[in-house]
Design a protein around this motif. Sequence first.
Motif, PDB file in Angstrom:
ATOM      1  N   ASN A   7       5.402 -22.463  11.795  1.00  0.00           N
ATOM      2  CA  ASN A   7       4.327 -22.303  10.817  1.00  0.00           C
ATOM      3  C   ASN A   7       3.043 -21.714  11.374  1.00  0.00           C
ATOM      4  N   THR A   8       3.015 -21.417  12.671  1.00  0.00           N
ATOM      5  CA  THR A   8       1.764 -20.942  13.256  1.00  0.00           C
ATOM      6  C   THR A   8       1.861 -19.570  13.916  1.00  0.00           C
ATOM      7  N   TYR A  11       3.485 -13.675  14.875  1.00  0.00           N
ATOM      8  CA  TYR A  11       4.639 -12.772  14.847  1.00  0.00           C
ATOM      9  C   TYR A  11       5.569 -13.145  13.692  1.00  0.00           C
ATOM     10  N   VAL A  12       5.775 -14.432  13.512  1.00  0.00           N
ATOM     11  CA  VAL A  12       6.545 -14.902  12.360  1.00  0.00           C
ATOM     12  C   VAL A  12       5.870 -14.451  11.069  1.00  0.00           C
ATOM     13  N   ARG A  13       4.558 -14.639  11.018  1.00  0.00           N
ATOM     14  CA  ARG A  13       3.857 -14.280   9.789  1.00  0.00           C
ATOM     15  C   ARG A  13       3.994 -12.791   9.479  1.00  0.00           C
ATOM     16  N   ASP A 167      -9.133 -16.951  13.342  1.00  0.00           N
ATOM     17  CA  ASP A 167      -9.844 -18.007  12.626  1.00  0.00           C
ATOM     18  C   ASP A 167      -9.151 -19.356  12.818  1.00  0.00           C
ATOM     19  N   PHE A 168      -7.841 -19.337  12.879  1.00  0.00           N
ATOM     20  CA  PHE A 168      -7.051 -20.558  13.022  1.00  0.00           C
ATOM     21  C   PHE A 168      -7.141 -21.139  14.433  1.00  0.00           C
ATOM     22  N   ASP A 197       1.109 -16.861   0.871  1.00  0.00           N
ATOM     23  CA  ASP A 197       2.178 -17.826   1.162  1.00  0.00           C
ATOM     24  C   ASP A 197       2.563 -17.901   2.634  1.00  0.00           C
ATOM     25  N   THR A 198       1.884 -17.158   3.481  1.00  0.00           N
ATOM     26  CA  THR A 198       2.284 -17.123   4.900  1.00  0.00           C
ATOM     27  C   THR A 198       1.169 -17.547   5.851  1.00  0.00           C
ATOM     28  N   ARG A 199       0.063 -18.035   5.318  1.00  0.00           N
ATOM     29  CA  ARG A 199      -1.071 -18.392   6.188  1.00  0.00           C
ATOM     30  C   ARG A 199      -0.654 -19.440   7.203  1.00  0.00           C
ATOM     31  N   PRO A 200      -1.171 -19.342   8.436  1.00  0.00           N
ATOM     32  CA  PRO A 200      -0.795 -20.314   9.466  1.00  0.00           C
ATOM     33  C   PRO A 200      -1.314 -21.711   9.147  1.00  0.00           C
ATOM     34  N   HIS A 201      -0.499 -22.712   9.437  1.00  0.00           N
ATOM     35  CA  HIS A 201      -0.919 -24.096   9.226  1.00  0.00           C
ATOM     36  C   HIS A 201      -0.135 -25.013  10.167  1.00  0.00           C
TER      37      HIS A 201
END
Length: 201
Positions: A7-8, A11-13, A167-168, A197-201
């Motif tokens: 989720n972070t 590259y995935v995003r 920012d994260f 729908d893809t923001r890091p969390h």
Amino acid sequence: MQLLANNTSPYVRLARMALIEKGVHVEPTVVDPWADDARLRAANAATRVPTLVLDDGTPLTESLLIVQWLEATRPQAPSLLGSDVAGVLARAGVALGVIDAAVHTIIIRKVTAPVLFDDTPVGLRRRRSMAEGMERLEALAASGALKAGASPTLDVLAAVDALDYLDFRFTAAPWLPAMPALRALAASLADRPSVRDTRPH
């Protein structure tokens, strides 16, 4: 298809944003790359995310290779490379340089105290890469060279990805430049599913 992800990872995003823009909706299968997840290791000897496992079992690794596969197998609009392919790739490269420097810093911090790495020559060079890369992206956004258009191309997706990841992970870092044009660009895309729908969390 199965997308092995976390989720972070920026590259995935990037891979997820590209998949969504191309109309390929794959719910991520969350794995932990640091825990030597057996599912990830079976598909990717490097145990890195993202790894996209196709319907026939073929594993595709690395976000940019997934983007290349999408463009090759789904050439219909929207194109992630647009009409100015060299320009899009050049601008995306700036954003990916920022992402690489940021991820490298976070990984090293996992094994040593931040102050021990951040103030080393390598740590300071990574910080410079992030700051100067974002300055260049800000200038591109301010000049209109980096813009959303009818649908975002790879450079725009990568720039938003880099901005949100900083920012994260580096919230309010004093060494980062002001980026009003980039933030305006990101805000204009905030409700787009690939971004929202893809923001890091």
